[in-house]
Design a protein around this motif. Structure first.
Motif, PDB file in Angstrom:
ATOM      1  N   ASP A 141       0.807  -1.020   0.079  1.00  0.00           N
ATOM      2  CA  ASP A 141       0.081  -0.125  -0.125  1.00  0.00           C
ATOM      3  C   ASP A 141       0.901   1.298  -0.038  1.00  0.00           C
ATOM      4  N   ARG A 142       2.089   1.036  -0.191  1.00  0.00           N
ATOM      5  CA  ARG A 142       2.881   2.159  -0.358  1.00  0.00           C
ATOM      6  C   ARG A 142       2.710   2.929  -1.860  1.00  0.00           C
ATOM      7  N   VAL A 143       2.141   1.916  -2.838  1.00  0.00           N
ATOM      8  CA  VAL A 143       1.671   2.485  -3.993  1.00  0.00           C
ATOM      9  C   VAL A 143       0.330   2.995  -3.985  1.00  0.00           C
ATOM     10  N   ASP A 144      -0.061   4.237  -4.440  1.00  0.00           N
ATOM     11  CA  ASP A 144      -0.930   4.894  -4.344  1.00  0.00           C
ATOM     12  C   ASP A 144      -2.462   4.172  -4.551  1.00  0.00           C
ATOM     13  N   TRP A 145      -2.629   3.645  -5.995  1.00  0.00           N
ATOM     14  CA  TRP A 145      -3.866   2.874  -6.281  1.00  0.00           C
ATOM     15  C   TRP A 145      -4.091   1.825  -5.414  1.00  0.00           C
ATOM     16  N   SER A 150      -7.334  -0.615  -1.162  1.00  0.00           N
ATOM     17  CA  SER A 150      -7.411  -1.217   0.298  1.00  0.00           C
ATOM     18  C   SER A 150      -8.531  -0.590   1.085  1.00  0.00           C
ATOM     19  N   ARG A 151      -8.779   0.748   0.701  1.00  0.00           N
ATOM     20  CA  ARG A 151      -9.993   1.532   1.402  1.00  0.00           C
ATOM     21  C   ARG A 151     -11.272   1.024   0.631  1.00  0.00           C
ATOM     22  N   VAL A 152     -11.370   0.794  -0.710  1.00  0.00           N
ATOM     23  CA  VAL A 152     -12.546   0.515  -1.320  1.00  0.00           C
ATOM     24  C   VAL A 152     -12.837  -1.105  -0.862  1.00  0.00           C
ATOM     25  N   GLY A 153     -11.941  -1.930  -0.812  1.00  0.00           N
ATOM     26  CA  GLY A 153     -12.188  -3.238  -0.472  1.00  0.00           C
ATOM     27  C   GLY A 153     -12.620  -3.428   1.103  1.00  0.00           C
ATOM     28  N   GLY A 154     -12.112  -2.308   1.998  1.00  0.00           N
ATOM     29  CA  GLY A 154     -12.404  -2.740   3.217  1.00  0.00           C
ATOM     30  C   GLY A 154     -11.805  -3.514   4.066  1.00  0.00           C
ATOM     31  N   ALA A 155     -12.085  -3.656   5.323  1.00  0.00           N
ATOM     32  CA  ALA A 155     -11.541  -4.636   6.286  1.00  0.00           C
ATOM     33  C   ALA A 155     -11.924  -6.006   5.800  1.00  0.00           C
ATOM     34  N   GLU A 156     -12.839  -6.236   5.387  1.00  0.00           N
ATOM     35  CA  GLU A 156     -13.075  -7.704   5.074  1.00  0.00           C
ATOM     36  C   GLU A 156     -12.484  -8.364   3.697  1.00  0.00           C
TER      37      GLU A 156
END
Length: 258
Positions: A141-145, A150-156
């Motif tokens: 997640d150092r890569v912007d996209w 990760s935020r779109v996918g969520g914790a699940e």
């Protein structure tokens, strides 16, 4: 391990075929670093799943036994690695004699172990000074996209150990858990290795469909989350033109039986 964690850990069998097809393998440098201190080449792949790590160990010339508790995952492992000894068992009840392996590896599995029972069992089957190591494939997640995904996918979809920073926290917790059981292990070491997986939008969505947090959703919730991931990927120049490389890291936690 609480009831929710047990439900998550037991969810993979329902997606064993998709897991085998879509989950990433493990980079050879990470495996070699994990096994570097081992005195011999007898390796137990513990919580082996469908054999992602098992098959690479065999290709590298190791003598491998694979232990997996889920019947559907074990059947897939036996189908794809028919020459590997794969007795039924678990991390908490390893079906091997005392001192029978030089190393115990676990690929994306150690966080599911009941450490109060698993740690003494791992110590029991290892030779003196034997290696135990966990490997985890992580989203870089150092890569912007990737961070946005990760935020779109969520914790699940992006679990509590699926990025480098969260993995370091989890690795430290596991080290403490191993030593709280009375089994004796040396101070652990951590290392990160670059990795990547060739994907398309379809195959990356399929990969996310094998995540435990997604598998335990209702069908409607699952469809909604996977659709959001697909919409994001379809809208990114990095991912919407056919095949692309998903930037990853592989984290390794390594220690030795005292």
């Amino acid at each position: 391990m609480d009831a929710d964690s047990r439900d998550l850990g037991s969810s993979f069998g329902s997606a064993a075929t998709a897991y085998a097809e879509h989950r990433p393998d493990y980079p050879v440098p990470a495996i070699e670093w994990a096994l570097a201190p081992a005195a011999g080449r007898r390796v137990l792949d513990l919580g082996a799943g469908t054999g992602k790590l098992t098959r690479t160990l065999v290709e590298l010339g190791y003598e491998v036994v694979a232990v997996e508790p889920d019947p559907a995952m074990l059947a897939e492992l036996r189908r794809t690695a028919p020459t590997v000894a794969a007795p039924p068992g678990s991390a908490e009840a390893i079906p091997l004699p005392d001192g029978s392996v030089d190393a115990v590896l676990a690929g994306n599995a150690m966080h599911w172990f009941e450490m109060n029972a698993a740690s003494p069992e791992i110590a029991r089957v290892l030779v003196a000074g034997g290696v135990v190591a966990g490997l985890w494939n992580l989203m870089d997640d150092r890569v912007d996209w990737v961070a946005q995904l990760s935020r779109v996918g969520g914790a699940e979809a992006i679990g509590p150990r699926d990025t480098p920073d969260s993995w370091r926290v989890e690795a430290a917790r596991l080290e403490r858990s191993m030593n709280e059981t009375g089994a004796r292990f040396a101070a652990a070491e951590q290392a990160l290795f670059p990795h990547g997986q060739r994907r398309t939008v379809d195959s990356l969505v399929a990969t996310f469909s094998t995540k435990a947090g997604i598998l335990v959703m209702t069908q409607a919730e699952r469809d909604e989350r996977l659709a959001a991931i697909r919409t994001f990927l379809d809208g990114r120049a990095e991912t919407n033109r056919g095949e692309f490389t998903l930037p990853m890291m592989t984290g390794v936690l390594r220690t030795r039986a005292a």
